[in-house]
Design an enzyme around this catalytic site. Structure first.
Site, PDB file in Angstrom:
ATOM      1  CB  CYS A 193      -0.674   0.114   1.281  1.00 41.69           C
ATOM      2  SG  CYS A 193      -2.021   1.209   1.315  1.00 41.69           S
ATOM      3  CG  LEU A 194       1.064   3.628  -3.383  1.00 40.00           C
ATOM      4  CD1 LEU A 194       0.373   4.721  -4.485  1.00 40.00           C
ATOM      5  CD2 LEU A 194       2.576   3.318  -3.846  1.00 40.00           C
TER       6      LEU A 194
HETATM    7 NI    NI Z   1      -3.601   1.002   0.012  1.00 41.50          NI
END
Ligand code: NI
Length: 188
Positions: free
Chosen positions: A113-114
Protein backbone atom coordinates in the site's frame (compact mmCIF):
# COMPACT_ATOMS: atom_id res chain seq x y z
CA UNK A 1 -3.00 18.02 -12.99
CA UNK A 2 -0.84 17.84 -9.92
CA UNK A 3 0.89 15.24 -7.84
CA UNK A 4 -0.54 15.29 -4.31
CA UNK A 5 1.12 14.19 -1.10
CA UNK A 6 0.31 10.60 -0.10
CA UNK A 7 -0.54 10.18 3.60
CA UNK A 8 1.37 7.43 5.39
CA UNK A 9 0.74 5.50 8.61
CA UNK A 10 0.25 6.52 11.36
CA UNK A 11 -1.52 9.59 9.92
CA UNK A 12 -4.92 9.62 11.73
CA UNK A 13 -6.70 10.76 8.55
CA UNK A 14 -6.19 7.23 7.15
CA UNK A 15 -8.70 6.03 9.77
CA UNK A 16 -11.45 8.40 8.65
CA UNK A 17 -14.61 6.94 7.06
CA UNK A 18 -15.05 8.70 3.69
CA UNK A 19 -18.26 10.47 2.67
CA UNK A 20 -20.31 9.73 -0.45
CA UNK A 21 -19.78 11.94 -3.51
CA UNK A 22 -22.88 14.00 -4.31
CA UNK A 23 -21.52 16.59 -6.79
CA UNK A 24 -20.18 15.27 -10.11
CA UNK A 25 -18.43 18.53 -10.94
CA UNK A 26 -15.09 19.89 -12.13
CA UNK A 27 -13.64 19.64 -8.63
CA UNK A 28 -14.26 15.87 -8.73
CA UNK A 29 -12.65 15.60 -12.19
CA UNK A 30 -9.58 17.49 -10.94
CA UNK A 31 -9.37 15.24 -7.88
CA UNK A 32 -9.51 12.11 -10.06
CA UNK A 33 -6.90 13.31 -12.55
CA UNK A 34 -4.60 14.33 -9.66
CA UNK A 35 -5.13 10.90 -8.09
CA UNK A 36 -4.08 9.16 -11.33
CA UNK A 37 -1.00 11.35 -11.66
CA UNK A 38 -0.08 10.71 -8.01
CA UNK A 39 -0.64 6.94 -8.36
CA UNK A 40 1.42 6.60 -11.58
CA UNK A 41 4.21 8.70 -10.09
CA UNK A 42 4.41 6.65 -6.86
CA UNK A 43 4.09 4.12 -8.66
CA UNK A 44 1.10 2.07 -7.55
CA UNK A 45 -1.92 0.24 -8.99
CA UNK A 46 -4.65 1.74 -6.81
CA UNK A 47 -5.36 4.83 -4.73
CA UNK A 48 -8.26 6.00 -2.57
CA UNK A 49 -9.01 9.73 -2.20
CA UNK A 50 -8.38 9.62 1.57
CA UNK A 51 -4.77 8.63 0.80
CA UNK A 52 -4.31 12.16 -0.55
CA UNK A 53 -6.30 13.57 2.38
CA UNK A 54 -9.72 13.89 0.69
CA UNK A 55 -12.41 11.99 2.66
CA UNK A 56 -14.60 11.18 -0.37
CA UNK A 57 -15.67 7.78 -1.71
CA UNK A 58 -13.46 7.86 -4.81
CA UNK A 59 -11.02 5.17 -6.02
CA UNK A 60 -8.69 5.02 -8.99
CA UNK A 61 -7.18 1.74 -10.17
CA UNK A 62 -4.88 0.82 -13.03
CA UNK A 63 -3.43 -2.68 -12.95
CA UNK A 64 -1.13 -1.67 -15.84
CA UNK A 65 -0.94 -5.15 -17.40
CA UNK A 66 1.82 -6.10 -19.82
CA UNK A 67 0.91 -5.35 -23.42
CA UNK A 68 1.83 -8.68 -25.00
CA UNK A 69 0.66 -7.43 -28.43
CA UNK A 70 3.33 -4.74 -28.38
CA UNK A 71 6.93 -5.30 -29.34
CA UNK A 72 8.78 -6.66 -26.33
CA UNK A 73 12.41 -6.42 -25.38
CA UNK A 74 14.34 -9.68 -25.27
CA UNK A 75 16.28 -9.91 -22.06
CA UNK A 76 18.76 -12.32 -20.52
CA UNK A 77 18.98 -11.49 -16.83
CA UNK A 78 18.23 -14.30 -14.43
CA UNK A 79 20.04 -16.78 -16.71
CA UNK A 80 17.28 -17.42 -19.24
CA UNK A 81 16.01 -15.55 -22.24
CA UNK A 82 12.64 -13.88 -21.75
CA UNK A 83 10.69 -10.91 -23.06
CA UNK A 84 9.72 -7.70 -21.26
CA UNK A 85 6.62 -6.01 -22.63
CA UNK A 86 5.66 -2.38 -22.08
CA UNK A 87 2.70 -1.87 -19.74
CA UNK A 88 -0.74 -0.94 -20.99
CA UNK A 89 -2.61 1.87 -19.25
CA UNK A 90 -6.12 0.85 -18.21
CA UNK A 91 -7.28 3.67 -15.91
CA UNK A 92 -10.48 2.90 -13.96
CA UNK A 93 -12.47 5.24 -11.71
CA UNK A 94 -14.95 4.00 -9.10
CA UNK A 95 -17.12 6.57 -7.33
CA UNK A 96 -19.35 5.59 -4.37
CA UNK A 97 -18.42 1.91 -4.92
CA UNK A 98 -20.27 -0.92 -3.15
CA UNK A 99 -19.22 -4.56 -3.02
CA UNK A 100 -22.00 -7.04 -3.84
CA UNK A 101 -21.94 -10.84 -3.66
CA UNK A 102 -18.45 -11.44 -2.32
CA UNK A 103 -17.50 -15.10 -2.97
CA UNK A 104 -17.08 -17.55 -0.06
CA UNK A 105 -13.94 -18.76 -1.79
CA UNK A 106 -10.87 -16.77 -0.73
CA UNK A 107 -7.83 -15.74 -2.74
CA UNK A 108 -4.48 -14.79 -1.25
CA UNK A 109 -2.33 -12.02 -2.67
CA UNK A 110 0.78 -10.39 -1.34
CA UNK A 111 -0.45 -6.84 -0.80
CA UNK A 112 1.29 -3.54 -0.37
CA UNK A 113 0.00 0.00 0.00
CA UNK A 114 1.33 3.44 -0.87
CA UNK A 115 0.33 4.54 2.65
CA UNK A 116 2.34 1.68 4.24
CA UNK A 117 5.52 1.95 2.16
CA UNK A 118 7.89 -1.01 1.72
CA UNK A 119 5.71 -3.43 3.69
CA UNK A 120 4.19 -6.44 1.93
CA UNK A 121 2.08 -9.24 3.41
CA UNK A 122 -0.31 -11.98 2.32
CA UNK A 123 -3.97 -11.09 2.78
CA UNK A 124 -6.99 -13.40 2.16
CA UNK A 125 -10.06 -11.84 0.57
CA UNK A 126 -13.10 -13.10 -1.34
CA UNK A 127 -11.78 -14.33 -4.71
CA UNK A 128 -14.55 -12.69 -6.75
CA UNK A 129 -17.13 -9.98 -6.19
CA UNK A 130 -19.52 -7.70 -7.97
CA UNK A 131 -19.07 -3.95 -7.70
CA UNK A 132 -21.70 -1.24 -8.15
CA UNK A 133 -20.24 2.23 -8.69
CA UNK A 134 -20.76 5.57 -10.37
CA UNK A 135 -18.59 7.10 -13.07
CA UNK A 136 -17.43 10.73 -13.36
CA UNK A 137 -20.80 11.70 -14.84
CA UNK A 138 -22.74 10.04 -12.01
CA UNK A 139 -23.95 7.08 -14.14
CA UNK A 140 -24.33 3.84 -12.19
CA UNK A 141 -22.62 0.63 -13.40
CA UNK A 142 -22.25 -2.94 -12.14
CA UNK A 143 -19.40 -5.27 -12.95
CA UNK A 144 -18.14 -8.72 -11.93
CA UNK A 145 -14.53 -8.75 -10.83
CA UNK A 146 -12.02 -11.51 -10.24
CA UNK A 147 -8.28 -12.03 -9.88
CA UNK A 148 -6.08 -9.07 -8.97
CA UNK A 149 -8.88 -6.60 -9.81
CA UNK A 150 -11.20 -8.16 -7.18
CA UNK A 151 -8.44 -8.01 -4.57
CA UNK A 152 -7.42 -4.49 -5.51
CA UNK A 153 -10.92 -3.03 -5.31
CA UNK A 154 -11.50 -4.66 -1.90
CA UNK A 155 -8.18 -3.23 -0.64
CA UNK A 156 -9.15 0.24 -1.91
CA UNK A 157 -12.72 -0.06 -0.53
CA UNK A 158 -11.20 -0.74 2.89
CA UNK A 159 -9.51 2.69 2.74
CA UNK A 160 -12.98 4.27 2.46
CA UNK A 161 -13.81 2.68 5.84
CA UNK A 162 -10.51 3.73 7.42
CA UNK A 163 -9.04 0.21 7.21
CA UNK A 164 -5.53 -0.65 6.01
CA UNK A 165 -4.34 -4.02 4.70
CA UNK A 166 -2.14 -4.47 7.79
CA UNK A 167 -5.36 -4.37 9.87
CA UNK A 168 -6.19 -7.78 8.32
CA UNK A 169 -3.00 -9.33 9.75
CA UNK A 170 -2.67 -11.02 13.14
CA UNK A 171 -1.58 -8.63 15.89
CA UNK A 172 1.86 -10.25 15.90
CA UNK A 173 2.36 -9.81 12.14
CA UNK A 174 0.98 -6.27 12.22
CA UNK A 175 3.35 -5.29 15.03
CA UNK A 176 6.24 -6.82 13.08
CA UNK A 177 5.24 -4.83 9.99
CA UNK A 178 5.00 -1.56 11.96
CA UNK A 179 8.40 -2.21 13.59
CA UNK A 180 9.95 -2.87 10.18
CA UNK A 181 8.43 0.34 8.80
CA UNK A 182 9.88 2.32 11.75
CA UNK A 183 13.32 0.82 11.15
CA UNK A 184 13.19 1.59 7.42
CA UNK A 185 12.24 5.19 8.23
CA UNK A 186 15.06 5.56 10.74
CA UNK A 187 17.52 4.20 8.20
CA UNK A 188 16.30 6.61 5.50
NI1 NI B 1 -3.71 0.94 0.05
Amino acid sequence: MAIREILEVPDPRLKVVSEPVTEFDDELKTLVSDMFETMYDAPGIGLAAIQVGVPKRVLVIDLQPEDTEAEGEVCNHGGHEHVHYPVKKEPRVFINPEILDPADELATYQEGCLSVPDIFADVDRPATCRVRYQDLEGETHEEDLDGLMATCIQHEMDHLEGILFIDHLSRLKRNMAIKKLKKLREAA
